[in-house]
Motif scaffolding. Sequence first.
Motif, PDB file in Angstrom:
ATOM      1  N   ASP A 112       0.881  -1.162   0.000  1.00 60.54           N
ATOM      2  CA  ASP A 112       0.000   0.000   0.000  1.00 60.54           C
ATOM      3  C   ASP A 112       0.922   1.215   0.000  1.00 60.54           C
ATOM      4  N   TRP A 113       1.164   1.754  -1.190  1.00 58.25           N
ATOM      5  CA  TRP A 113       2.193   2.775  -1.335  1.00 58.25           C
ATOM      6  C   TRP A 113       1.872   4.043  -0.552  1.00 58.25           C
ATOM      7  N   ALA A 114       0.602   4.355  -0.390  1.00 58.59           N
ATOM      8  CA  ALA A 114       0.241   5.557   0.363  1.00 58.59           C
ATOM      9  C   ALA A 114       0.636   5.425   1.831  1.00 58.59           C
ATOM     10  N   ARG A 115       0.555   4.221   2.374  1.00 59.68           N
ATOM     11  CA  ARG A 115       0.981   3.999   3.758  1.00 59.68           C
ATOM     12  C   ARG A 115       2.500   3.942   3.860  1.00 59.68           C
ATOM     13  N   LEU A 116       3.107   3.284   2.881  1.00 59.10           N
ATOM     14  CA  LEU A 116       4.558   3.122   2.937  1.00 59.10           C
ATOM     15  C   LEU A 116       5.285   4.430   2.657  1.00 59.10           C
ATOM     16  N   LEU A 117       4.750   5.218   1.699  1.00 55.38           N
ATOM     17  CA  LEU A 117       5.373   6.484   1.308  1.00 55.38           C
ATOM     18  C   LEU A 117       4.310   7.583   1.331  1.00 55.38           C
ATOM     19  N   PRO A 118       3.938   8.039   2.522  1.00 53.01           N
ATOM     20  CA  PRO A 118       2.849   9.026   2.604  1.00 53.01           C
ATOM     21  C   PRO A 118       3.149  10.331   1.879  1.00 53.01           C
ATOM     22  N   GLN A 119       4.430  10.578   1.588  1.00 52.44           N
ATOM     23  CA  GLN A 119       4.788  11.819   0.883  1.00 52.44           C
ATOM     24  C   GLN A 119       4.624  11.694  -0.631  1.00 52.44           C
ATOM     25  N   ALA A 120       4.328  10.504  -1.148  1.00 52.61           N
ATOM     26  CA  ALA A 120       4.222  10.300  -2.595  1.00 52.61           C
ATOM     27  C   ALA A 120       3.061  11.108  -3.160  1.00 52.61           C
ATOM     28  N   HIS A 121       3.304  11.765  -4.278  1.00 51.43           N
ATOM     29  CA  HIS A 121       2.325  12.666  -4.894  1.00 51.43           C
ATOM     30  C   HIS A 121       1.467  11.916  -5.912  1.00 51.43           C
ATOM     31  N   GLY A 122       0.166  12.176  -5.893  1.00 49.78           N
ATOM     32  CA  GLY A 122      -0.722  11.751  -6.973  1.00 49.78           C
ATOM     33  C   GLY A 122      -1.082  10.279  -7.009  1.00 49.78           C
ATOM     34  N   VAL A 181      14.726 -11.421   9.699  1.00 55.47           N
ATOM     35  CA  VAL A 181      15.439 -11.535   8.422  1.00 55.47           C
ATOM     36  C   VAL A 181      14.605 -10.849   7.352  1.00 55.47           C
ATOM     37  N   GLY A 182      15.117  -9.744   6.834  1.00 49.86           N
ATOM     38  CA  GLY A 182      14.388  -9.001   5.806  1.00 49.86           C
ATOM     39  C   GLY A 182      14.943  -7.595   5.690  1.00 49.86           C
ATOM     40  N   SER A 183      14.471  -6.859   4.709  1.00 49.81           N
ATOM     41  CA  SER A 183      14.929  -5.478   4.558  1.00 49.81           C
ATOM     42  C   SER A 183      14.494  -4.646   5.758  1.00 49.81           C
ATOM     43  N   VAL A 184      15.283  -3.622   6.053  1.00 46.84           N
ATOM     44  CA  VAL A 184      15.039  -2.771   7.222  1.00 46.84           C
ATOM     45  C   VAL A 184      14.858  -1.341   6.741  1.00 46.84           C
ATOM     46  N   ALA A 185      13.683  -0.776   7.031  1.00 44.56           N
ATOM     47  CA  ALA A 185      13.383   0.592   6.611  1.00 44.56           C
ATOM     48  C   ALA A 185      12.559   1.271   7.701  1.00 44.56           C
ATOM     49  N   GLU A 186      11.912   2.352   7.356  1.00 44.90           N
ATOM     50  CA  GLU A 186      11.131   3.103   8.342  1.00 44.90           C
ATOM     51  C   GLU A 186       9.996   2.276   8.936  1.00 44.90           C
ATOM     52  N   ARG A 187       9.601   1.221   8.242  1.00 44.09           N
ATOM     53  CA  ARG A 187       8.521   0.371   8.739  1.00 44.09           C
ATOM     54  C   ARG A 187       8.950  -0.425   9.976  1.00 44.09           C
ATOM     55  N   ALA A 265       2.068  -1.146   7.808  1.00 44.70           N
ATOM     56  CA  ALA A 265       2.151  -2.567   7.497  1.00 44.70           C
ATOM     57  C   ALA A 265       0.979  -3.078   6.668  1.00 44.70           C
ATOM     58  N   LEU A 266      -0.168  -2.422   6.728  1.00 43.21           N
ATOM     59  CA  LEU A 266      -1.361  -2.935   6.068  1.00 43.21           C
ATOM     60  C   LEU A 266      -1.118  -3.141   4.578  1.00 43.21           C
ATOM     61  N   GLY A 267      -1.476  -4.325   4.097  1.00 38.07           N
ATOM     62  CA  GLY A 267      -1.408  -4.590   2.672  1.00 38.07           C
ATOM     63  C   GLY A 267      -0.197  -5.364   2.211  1.00 38.07           C
ATOM     64  N   GLN A 268       0.793  -5.575   3.064  1.00 39.05           N
ATOM     65  CA  GLN A 268       1.970  -6.296   2.611  1.00 39.05           C
ATOM     66  C   GLN A 268       1.772  -7.805   2.731  1.00 39.05           C
ATOM     67  N   SER A 269       2.611  -8.538   2.041  1.00 37.93           N
ATOM     68  CA  SER A 269       2.708  -9.994   2.179  1.00 37.93           C
ATOM     69  C   SER A 269       4.174 -10.274   2.446  1.00 37.93           C
TER      70      SER A 269
END
Length: 370
Positions: A112-122, A181-187, A265-269
């Motif tokens: 869910d890109w809006a949750r992951l990157l709330p600053q994303a435009h459009g 074990v996995g990528s580490v980001a703001e989430r 986290a909502l929407g990921q697998s």
Amino acid sequence: MIARPLVQRGLPVRFVQAPADVRRVRTDPGNWWRHLHRARFQDVAPGISVTERSTLQPGLRSGLAERVDAGLLGAFLRRSGWDPALSVFMLPWEWRAARGLGGRVVFDCTDDWARLLPQAHGLPDQLRRIADEADEVVVVNPVLAELFPGRTPVVVPNGTDETLLAAPRSVEPVPRSAVYVGSVAERFDVDLVRAVLTALPDWTLTVYGQLVFPLRAQAARERFLALEQETGGRFRYAGLLPRNRLPEVLDGAAVGLIPDVASRALGQSSMKTYDYSARGVPVVATAGHLERSGDAPPHTYVVDDAEEMAAAMVAAAEEPAGCVEDRIAWAAERTWDRRTAAWLEATLGILAGSPCVDRSRTQRGTSLSS
């Protein structure tokens, strides 16, 4: 993980990486210029080639940045002889470049890109265009279907691989040890992990994976790395983990954690859910995606806060041996080979039971832009 089974089915894969923007000129100007106008594919495995790409600004910055980046990407593909049977886009702000491509054009939504990157435009307009124009939309979690008005996307979650399931056990779990074990980001929820390790002073947590904090989030990166000192070494960031070492690392853990910020986290697998389960490791995850995925492993612990996570970790370490077997059996039904069959049926209309791929499609292959 999905590219290798595609190649085994006779579909070569070309992969375009997410672009490096103009800031890269400061550190690597030659490489930035080389990948601005055309692809320079390099073979990374049999049947799989990858190219970098350059742009001026990330397309998520503004409407103008989106249009400029899509124009650059479209020209980049044309100059690179891009003519596959299937083009798969994974970033919504790149979708404008899909117009005019031959073959089938599919959008594969993994977040869910809006949750992951709330600053994303459009994003709402981009997702609406995708819903209107894509030959097919694939999502990894049923809740993502709501993002595409008027469409019924095909759900193809993540999976695990047969090698992880079949690897012999070489170590016993270390008591009171957790692993991520996995990528580490703001989430990744730094505050939650700190509170859990404070509540469980005899537990450790080792984290493996790539740090993918964007430049604007370097403060969050430093907060993550500071956990080791704050916990007296009971938290440890161990860097990247070669996949051939994954069985050993997971077998040595009492619990596998997924400590995500719930709002992101909502929407990921989460692939780690399947990998943990393939080795029978108890899964302790924050609420936000597993409970709404329709595909949670048996005996999963879904928690809302640090107190619940700490209690779940203690309980998981004492559960019956049969729970391990249940998780492994669940993961065995969700291998990448099975997932690839479902993905191909959705994207190219190739039925899961087909013994081979249509030769006309095979010759043109599959290309992904991410």
